[in-house]
Design an enzyme around this catalytic site. Structure first.
Site, PDB file in Angstrom:
ATOM      1  N   CYS A 174      46.457  -3.098 -21.854  1.00  0.00           N
ATOM      2  CA  CYS A 174      45.103  -3.519 -21.513  1.00  0.00           C
ATOM      3  C   CYS A 174      44.937  -5.011 -21.795  1.00  0.00           C
ATOM      4  CB  CYS A 174      44.064  -2.685 -22.244  1.00  0.00           C
ATOM      5  SG  CYS A 174      44.141  -2.833 -24.011  1.00  0.00           S
ATOM      6  N   ASP A 229      37.922   0.794  18.081  1.00  0.00           N
ATOM      7  CA  ASP A 229      38.663   0.539  19.311  1.00  0.00           C
ATOM      8  C   ASP A 229      38.807   1.856  20.071  1.00  0.00           C
ATOM      9  OD1 ASP A 229      40.133  -1.216  20.999  1.00  0.00           O
ATOM     10  OD2 ASP A 229      41.972  -0.244  20.330  1.00  0.00           O
TER      11      ASP A 229
END
Length: 774
Positions: free
Chosen positions: A81, A468
């Site tokens: 971390c 599309d």
């Protein structure tokens, strides 16, 4: 708290997308891809992570390798971390010869780019701040210890002793009303020594490196409690914090392991043919591209490949999210991690284990988790100022009332210590990465590969989506939609004759007619076949010459009657391509061919409309075709006769009109428009490296229903983020009030902070549970 697959970079400028990880788009995004500074972070496996550095970090180092520099890789088990990252940066940034650092916190790997003859100084510096650095080979795969993050038997025993001693000290102090008796002090010291030593050690390292983090704050709270004689409180605080680290670490590992569980879908061994043709079980890492692999019914497919022999149905849900098995025969592609259901398949391997579609999915998730989502940037920046501000406020609380108002010094010091515990922004900082990682993994399980938390967070804001037409709303290849027999003829006869003729043609329309007709074994023999350029074909069947072609051919044959001409004109107006079967004597039938809609297109568009998203169809086709398909599928707007550059302009216009606009294309021909859109979606990405690389969100199959599914997942993610942040800030505010009112104790503050952290983690992990149920 770990950004679970956080690949950290030092730079704050707009991402140049040039370094070796290649986790980014190859187009020029307008999205903000800046890596915000890593700020507060929280507890993970066996150790707590930090709040924000109180002092500026060391000199910024580039993350990519520098020309002429060497790279050393280290596996650091206790680096997962940003607390450890910041400690390492502060320690190594000023070392002569270190020119760059690259962190992969998910895999706990550090790359050190250097110009040193020996790495002794680097390794000594890492060990000096408690980092267990183990050198790795440059291309070695990262091994994961399944027990990583869990406690050893000794550690568990020490925690039990710490808990019993802390509880004993509290009970003794409660019954004797004496917090500083020799027995209470002895029990408290035992608890601190057995449960708190790791935290105190890290607190000392934080002090030495001038890093204001949770370890330092907890150590300060413990020594402060001891200084004012609150020995039981000091013991309980350190014990509860040790428990908090353990539980939070296990909870966070669930999010980390959710990603790695995807990789484990592919088996470690495969049955491969050797040079003599014998079948042997071998490690997938040793299988070469081109090898022949056998997959029995019920087995998981170990590597990507193409079916060389056999037929079966394959459950592709791990890759594409498809609920129904997909039939596979010779020449079909299969993917690692999918399940062979019923038949025996021999598969030619087309990719090694590290380059399979499944491996690419996991790699994308791991790498893109380092791109901070907008909420994460907000939370980290908030914590950057919140923690130092609370520490300053706690000091003022301890000093000002006694000095200015003559209040009892010890009582206000105790309130200040409670505030120091409250200053840990664990629940706040932990809430966003866990939720985003869970959302990314949940999406991957559904066959939706999201290239970063920012896109998952943006999804709920989509107001319009441009789709599309060809190959996206439609199948992308022509199909027979209607067969009309003339003069009482038979539909089946028309199709049989037409298919027999067209079986000799390579034209796409011919392929559609052959597919619609009877099987090849039923075709009639054709002689004197000829392709008539621009008009159709002709051939002789059973002594009769047949013609299959367009209106121009019928005109030449002088069989184009007014009735037939009207029929063809009607079909043309509806954007169908019409083919006429005829003899020299007259027309026998008409076959209509068109690019047909995908089966789920209309329902997916309806779900998008129901979500309040305006659907826009973009196509280069003529307006007639576009309007017919637009009406069939139910889109809100139709934009026809567009060139590729026009599509880019349309996206810009839609953004001005609606705001946040997404674009769905094939990831190849639509690259400029996909890049311009706030979120670019590419379909059918399972077999396309280009689509995975260029799109922000890759749909692994051709299922349009994944679009509304992604938006719904984004909405749920957003909702959980808001809940978590609101709860985390709310609990802090409540305890500030309780501390000032002298109603909160130190261990209550720790308990509340732990509880808040666990609740936000559990809330974030709900996204994973939903994905399993789906």
């Amino acid at each position: 708290m770990p950004h679970d697959s956080h690949v950290s970079h030092d730079h704050d400028h707009a991402h140049a997308h040039g370094h070796e990880h290649k986790h980014d788009h190859q187009h020029d995004h307008d999205h903000e891809h800046k890596h915000a500074p890593k700020a507060a972070s929280c507890c993970s496996s066996q150790h707590a992570c930090s709040s924000t550095p109180a002092v500026p970090a060391g000199p910024a180092l580039p993350s990519a390798a520098i020309a002429g520099a060497s790279t050393a890789k280290y596996r650091i088990a206790n680096m997962d971390c940003p607390t450890e990252e910041r400690l390492i940066r502060n320690k190594l940034a000023n070392l002569a010869g270190v020119v760059g650092l690259d962190f992969n916190l998910m895999n706990r790997v550090l790359d050190v780019h250097h110009t040193l003859a020996t790495l002794a100084t680097v390794e000594a510096a890492l060990h000096g701040i408690g980092m267990q650095a183990i050198p790795m080979e440059a291309d070695a795969p990262v091994a994961r210890d399944p027990n990583e993050g869990s406690l050893s038997g000794l550690q568990k025993g020490l925690l039990v002793v710490s808990g019993l001693a802390a509880a004993g000290a509290e009970a003794l102090a409660w019954t004797t009303h004496e917090d500083s008796s020799p027995l209470v002090i002895a029990l408290a010291l035992l608890s601190i020594a057995t449960g708190g030593w790791p935290t105190l050690k890290k607190g000392w390292i934080a002090l030495k490196t001038f890093t204001l983090n949770i370890n330092f704050l907890m150590s300060l709270a413990v020594f402060g409690a001891v200084a004012i004689g609150q020995w039981p409180e000091a013991a309980m605080v350190i014990f509860l914090f040790a428990i908090a680290e353990l539980i939070e670490g296990l909870s966070l590992n669930r999010a980390r392991n959710a990603v790695h569980s995807l990789m484990q879908l592919a088996p470690d061994t495969a049955t491969v043919a050797d040079a003599g043709g014998a079948w042997n079980q071998v490690s997938v890492a040793t299988v070469a591209i081109g090898a022949l692999m056998r997959v029995k019914p019920g087995e998981r497919i170990a590597l990507d490949g193409v079916v060389a022999s056999g037929e079966s149905s394959v459950n592709q849900a791990p890759i594409t999210g498809e609920s129904m098995p997909v039939d596979k025969t010779v020449g079909d592609v299969v993917y690692a991690g999918t399940i062979n259901e019923r038949g025996l398949l021999d598969v030619t391997v087309t990719a090694n284990s590290g380059n399979s579609t499944l491996a690419k999915i996991v790699k994308v998730i791991e790498e893109t988790q380092g791109k901070q989502a907008p909420t994460q940037r907000f939370v980290d920046n908030f914590a950057r100022y919140y923690t130092p501000a609370v520490v300053v406020f706690a000091i003022l609380v301890a000093v000002l009332p006694p000095l200015l108002l003559g209040q009892p010094f010890m009582a206000w010091v105790y309130k200040a210590l409670v505030m120091l515990v409250i200053a840990c922004p664990c629940a706040l900082v932990i809430s966003t990465p866990v939720t985003v990682v869970s959302g990314l993994t949940a999406a991957a399980r559904r066959g939706i590969l999201v290239k970063g938390g920012q896109f998952l967070e943006t999804g709920y804001r989509i107001k319009a989506i441009a789709v599309d037409k060809t190959g996206t709303l439609t199948m992308g290849k022509p199909a027979v939609t209607d067969v009309m027999a003339l003069d009482g003829g038979s539909r089946d006869t028309i199709l049989l004759l037409a298919a027999s003729l067209d079986a000799n043609s390579a034209h796409p329309l011919a392929a559609a007619i052959v597919k619609a007709g009877p099987p090849a074994s039923s075709h009639l023999p054709v002689t004197q076949f000829a392709a008539l350029h621009g008009r159709g074909v002709q051939g002789t069947i059973n002594g009769q010459t047949y013609y299959l072609g367009n209106a121009r051919l019928m005109t030449e044959l002088q069989v184009l009657t007014p009735e037939l001409q009207a029929m063809l004109a009607g079909l043309e107006q509806q954007a169908y391509t019409a083919m006429v079967l005829a003899t020299a004597a007259g027309a026998l039938g008409v076959i209509a061919v068109a690019d047909v809609l995908r089966p789920t297109a209309a329902s997916a568009i309806a779900r998008l409309n129901a979500l309040g998203v305006t659907t826009v169809m973009l196509t280069g086709d003529n307006a007639l075709t576009a309007q017919r398909i637009g009406a069939e599928v139910g889109v809100s707007m139709v934009k026809a006769e567009l060139l590729p550059e026009n599509k880019l302009d349309e996206i810009k216009a839609l953004q001005q009109q609606f705001g946040v606009v997404a674009m769905l294309g094939d990831g190849v021909n639509d690259a400029p428009a996909l890049a311009q859109a706030d979120i670019g979606f590419a379909m059918g990405a399972a077999g396309s490296d280009t689509a995975i690389e260029t799109a922000d969100v890759a749909l692994m199959d051709d299922e349009l229903g994944k679009l509304p599914e992604f938006i719904s997942l984004s909405q749920r993610t957003r909702s959980i983020l808001v809940q978590n942040i609101s709860f985390a800030i709310g609990i802090k505010a409540v305890f500030f009030g309780l501390a000032l009112a002298s109603m909160a104790t130190l261990w209550m503050a720790v308990f509340a902070d732990v509880g808040a952290s666990l609740l936000v983690v559990a809330n974030g992990l709900r996204l994973l549970r939903k994905s399993k149920q789906a």
